[in-house]
Design a protein around this motif. Structure first.
Motif, PDB file in Angstrom:
ATOM      1  N   ALA A 188       3.354 -13.469   3.361  1.00  0.00           N
ATOM      2  CA  ALA A 188       4.123 -12.242   3.197  1.00  0.00           C
ATOM      3  C   ALA A 188       3.208 -11.039   2.987  1.00  0.00           C
ATOM      4  N   ASP A 189       3.770  -9.835   3.140  1.00  0.00           N
ATOM      5  CA  ASP A 189       3.040  -8.626   2.800  1.00  0.00           C
ATOM      6  C   ASP A 189       2.777  -8.634   1.299  1.00  0.00           C
ATOM      7  N   LEU A 190       1.828  -7.817   0.858  1.00  0.00           N
ATOM      8  CA  LEU A 190       1.375  -7.905  -0.527  1.00  0.00           C
ATOM      9  C   LEU A 190       2.485  -7.595  -1.529  1.00  0.00           C
ATOM     10  N   ALA A 191       3.315  -6.597  -1.254  1.00  0.00           N
ATOM     11  CA  ALA A 191       4.385  -6.252  -2.190  1.00  0.00           C
ATOM     12  C   ALA A 191       5.365  -7.410  -2.355  1.00  0.00           C
ATOM     13  N   THR A 192       5.758  -8.019  -1.228  1.00  0.00           N
ATOM     14  CA  THR A 192       6.669  -9.166  -1.292  1.00  0.00           C
ATOM     15  C   THR A 192       6.005 -10.338  -1.986  1.00  0.00           C
ATOM     16  N   ALA A 193       4.741 -10.591  -1.647  1.00  0.00           N
ATOM     17  CA  ALA A 193       4.007 -11.702  -2.253  1.00  0.00           C
ATOM     18  C   ALA A 193       3.890 -11.522  -3.758  1.00  0.00           C
ATOM     19  N   ALA A 325      -5.354 -17.052   0.415  1.00  0.00           N
ATOM     20  CA  ALA A 325      -4.917 -16.040   1.383  1.00  0.00           C
ATOM     21  C   ALA A 325      -4.956 -16.610   2.790  1.00  0.00           C
ATOM     22  N   GLU A 326      -4.086 -16.108   3.626  1.00  0.00           N
ATOM     23  CA  GLU A 326      -4.071 -16.523   5.026  1.00  0.00           C
ATOM     24  C   GLU A 326      -4.977 -15.589   5.817  1.00  0.00           C
ATOM     25  N   LEU A 327      -5.906 -16.149   6.561  1.00  0.00           N
ATOM     26  CA  LEU A 327      -6.822 -15.355   7.372  1.00  0.00           C
ATOM     27  C   LEU A 327      -6.360 -15.330   8.819  1.00  0.00           C
ATOM     28  N   PRO A 328      -6.636 -14.208   9.524  1.00  0.00           N
ATOM     29  CA  PRO A 328      -7.371 -13.019   9.100  1.00  0.00           C
ATOM     30  C   PRO A 328      -6.564 -12.146   8.144  1.00  0.00           C
ATOM     31  N   ALA A 329      -7.292 -11.422   7.294  1.00  0.00           N
ATOM     32  CA  ALA A 329      -6.665 -10.525   6.321  1.00  0.00           C
ATOM     33  C   ALA A 329      -7.357  -9.165   6.374  1.00  0.00           C
ATOM     34  N   LEU A 330      -6.598  -8.134   6.072  1.00  0.00           N
ATOM     35  CA  LEU A 330      -7.117  -6.763   6.106  1.00  0.00           C
ATOM     36  C   LEU A 330      -7.230  -6.197   4.693  1.00  0.00           C
ATOM     37  N   TYR A 331      -8.370  -5.589   4.414  1.00  0.00           N
ATOM     38  CA  TYR A 331      -8.589  -4.823   3.196  1.00  0.00           C
ATOM     39  C   TYR A 331      -8.974  -3.420   3.650  1.00  0.00           C
ATOM     40  N   VAL A 332      -8.181  -2.430   3.297  1.00  0.00           N
ATOM     41  CA  VAL A 332      -8.394  -1.075   3.798  1.00  0.00           C
ATOM     42  C   VAL A 332      -8.729  -0.135   2.647  1.00  0.00           C
ATOM     43  N   LEU A 333      -9.888   0.535   2.775  1.00  0.00           N
ATOM     44  CA  LEU A 333     -10.320   1.511   1.785  1.00  0.00           C
ATOM     45  C   LEU A 333     -10.045   2.916   2.315  1.00  0.00           C
ATOM     46  N   LEU A 339      -9.534   0.958  -2.736  1.00  0.00           N
ATOM     47  CA  LEU A 339      -8.713   0.060  -1.916  1.00  0.00           C
ATOM     48  C   LEU A 339      -7.286   0.584  -1.878  1.00  0.00           C
ATOM     49  N   SER A 340      -6.822   0.951  -0.702  1.00  0.00           N
ATOM     50  CA  SER A 340      -5.458   1.486  -0.586  1.00  0.00           C
ATOM     51  C   SER A 340      -4.452   0.418  -0.210  1.00  0.00           C
ATOM     52  N   GLY A 341      -4.909  -0.708   0.306  1.00  0.00           N
ATOM     53  CA  GLY A 341      -3.966  -1.753   0.662  1.00  0.00           C
ATOM     54  C   GLY A 341      -4.634  -3.031   1.139  1.00  0.00           C
ATOM     55  N   VAL A 342      -3.900  -4.124   0.996  1.00  0.00           N
ATOM     56  CA  VAL A 342      -4.325  -5.446   1.458  1.00  0.00           C
ATOM     57  C   VAL A 342      -3.162  -6.049   2.214  1.00  0.00           C
ATOM     58  N   GLY A 343      -3.425  -6.734   3.312  1.00  0.00           N
ATOM     59  CA  GLY A 343      -2.304  -7.348   4.008  1.00  0.00           C
ATOM     60  C   GLY A 343      -2.688  -8.128   5.240  1.00  0.00           C
ATOM     61  N   ARG A 344      -1.669  -8.431   6.000  1.00  0.00           N
ATOM     62  CA  ARG A 344      -1.803  -9.202   7.222  1.00  0.00           C
ATOM     63  C   ARG A 344      -2.029  -8.259   8.398  1.00  0.00           C
ATOM     64  N   ILE A 345      -2.329  -8.836   9.531  1.00  0.00           N
ATOM     65  CA  ILE A 345      -2.479  -8.030  10.748  1.00  0.00           C
ATOM     66  C   ILE A 345      -1.177  -7.297  11.048  1.00  0.00           C
ATOM     67  N   ALA A 349      -0.267  -1.179  10.609  1.00  0.00           N
ATOM     68  CA  ALA A 349       0.219   0.195  10.781  1.00  0.00           C
ATOM     69  C   ALA A 349       0.465   0.858   9.430  1.00  0.00           C
ATOM     70  N   ASN A 350       1.133   0.158   8.529  1.00  0.00           N
ATOM     71  CA  ASN A 350       1.409   0.730   7.209  1.00  0.00           C
ATOM     72  C   ASN A 350       0.125   0.878   6.385  1.00  0.00           C
ATOM     73  N   LEU A 351      -0.744  -0.113   6.472  1.00  0.00           N
ATOM     74  CA  LEU A 351      -1.985  -0.053   5.711  1.00  0.00           C
ATOM     75  C   LEU A 351      -2.846   1.131   6.148  1.00  0.00           C
ATOM     76  N   LEU A 352      -2.944   1.336   7.458  1.00  0.00           N
ATOM     77  CA  LEU A 352      -3.770   2.427   7.974  1.00  0.00           C
ATOM     78  C   LEU A 352      -3.136   3.787   7.686  1.00  0.00           C
ATOM     79  N   ALA A 353      -1.820   3.855   7.760  1.00  0.00           N
ATOM     80  CA  ALA A 353      -1.135   5.116   7.463  1.00  0.00           C
ATOM     81  C   ALA A 353      -1.348   5.491   5.993  1.00  0.00           C
ATOM     82  N   ASN A 354      -1.238   4.520   5.100  1.00  0.00           N
ATOM     83  CA  ASN A 354      -1.430   4.792   3.684  1.00  0.00           C
ATOM     84  C   ASN A 354      -2.858   5.230   3.382  1.00  0.00           C
ATOM     85  N   ALA A 355      -3.812   4.620   4.076  1.00  0.00           N
ATOM     86  CA  ALA A 355      -5.217   4.954   3.842  1.00  0.00           C
ATOM     87  C   ALA A 355      -5.565   6.348   4.350  1.00  0.00           C
TER      88      ALA A 355
END
Length: 357
Positions: A188-193, A325-333, A339-345, A349-355
């Motif tokens: 799941a996405d980080l918030a749901t997880a 964690a399930e790989l591949p995983a994204l960590y976006v600074l 760190l603005s977000g962690v998540g799945r592929i 879109a949401n991770l990059l927009a937030n960053a």
């Protein structure tokens, strides 16, 4: 060819075991063999470090389905011929589970028969709830997977959470239910997880393993909003310090060398990478040599780092709270280096927009 030969060997072995010839083995010996057959290893994506072809994967999946079908029949033979054996009811459970596992995509006839068998077993009141839950969960997974393939349901965490909610109504609050919940959280996405993990951590029914996984998920969520004090080894030598990354969006893709296709996942979001951003590929558990060899397959230019198995991979696992964690995983600074977000592929879109805000 080697894969197909191995698959055929499994089928011949199972078929030979199921022949209606006099069996000199005792019922206990037969049941021991039955339980061994009932626990097939999952189909891996690689073979000796090399990615398997689509044909190889298809052949192995078909072989496992056929073996499961034979196992279901052997289980039925066992409890039919030994109705008073202490393991007769367990053999019925093996029959139900193996029948579900024998269903291949598109085989609606076998699917309906397997689901009907599972329904009969899960409704038995003389069987412990945890055993009925295991069969029910397998049946629910099959039913939802079929709907997803038919595009009548979405492969989203909420759908899998609903499976858990239905099973909770049917069987109560079991430890096994929380184990399943953490499986859902893993995808799941980080918030749901984090929401799932919080519920599991507070439950009095969840077992130690589920609670341990929940704590890691909550620790991973707590990383957001903080800088990452972690140095990564570069394949070209030297280190890449995540604490020093400011002024640009930094996208860290953590992937496994055992699944080289993880690198290709960048294709799904390369067009939405922010301007003045940098890609960092982190091969978790890989050596410098293996990482350098696979680096050329990355669809977007970037810096390639690795965390070799052992001390380095443990440091990365602790720094990124990467366990389970399930790989591949994204960590976006973001541009401030936090760190603005962690998540799945799928969350890119949401991770990059937030960053980029």
């Amino acid at each position: 060819m080697r894969t197909k030969t191995a698959a055929l060997s499994v089928l011949f072995a199972v078929a030979a075991y199921g022949q209606k010839t006099p069996d000199p083995k005792t019922p206990d010996q037969r049941f021991a063999e039955l339980t061994a057959l009932a626990a097939p290893a999952p189909v891996a994506k690689t073979n000796n470090g090399d990615s398997k072809t689509r044909d190889q994967m298809t052949a192995e999946i078909a072989a496992q389905a056929a073996a499961a079908k034979q196992t279901a029949q052997l289980a039925k033979d066992f409890y039919t011929e030994n109705p008073n054996h202490p393991k007769a009811v367990e053999a019925q459970k093996i029959e139900a589970l193996s029948s579900v596992r024998s269903v291949q995509a598109g085989d609606s006839v076998r699917e309906q028969a397997a689901l009907a068998l599972a329904k009969t077993y899960r409704e038995r009141k003389d069987v412990p709830a945890k055993d009925r839950f295991e069969v029910a969960l397998a049946a629910e997974r099959l039913a939802l997977s079929s709907k997803i393939k038919a595009k009548t349901a979405a492969d989203q965490p909420i759908e899998w959470q609903l499976v858990g909610e239905r099973l909770k109504v049917e069987f109560g609050d079991l430890a096994e239910l929380h184990d399943y919940s953490m499986e859902v959280a893993r995808r799941a996405d980080l918030a749901t997880a984090a929401g799932i993990a919080n519920a599991v951590s507070q439950s009095t029914k969840a077992g130690p393993a589920a609670k341990a996984r929940a704590q890691v998920v909550l620790a991973r969520a707590a990383l957001v909003g903080r800088p990452l004090a972690l140095q990564l080894a570069k394949v070209t030598g030297g280190e890449f310090d995540l604490l020093q990354q400011t002024g640009k969006v930094t996208v860290v893709l953590v992937w496994s060398p055992l699944d080289p296709l993880g690198l290709e996942s960048v294709k799904r979001f390369e067009k939405i990478l922010p301007q003045n951003s940098q890609m960092v590929y982190l091969a978790y558990g890989g050596s410098a040599q293996v990482t350098a060899k696979l680096a050329s397959t990355a669809p977007v230019a970037g810096l390639h780092c690795f965390a070799a198995a052992g001390t380095a991979s443990r440091a990365v696992s602790d720094g990124l709270q990467l366990r389970y964690a399930e790989l591949p995983a994204l960590y976006v600074l973001n541009r401030s280096g936090t760190l603005s977000g962690v998540g799945r592929i799928e969350d890119a879109a949401n991770l990059l927009a937030n960053a980029s805000r």
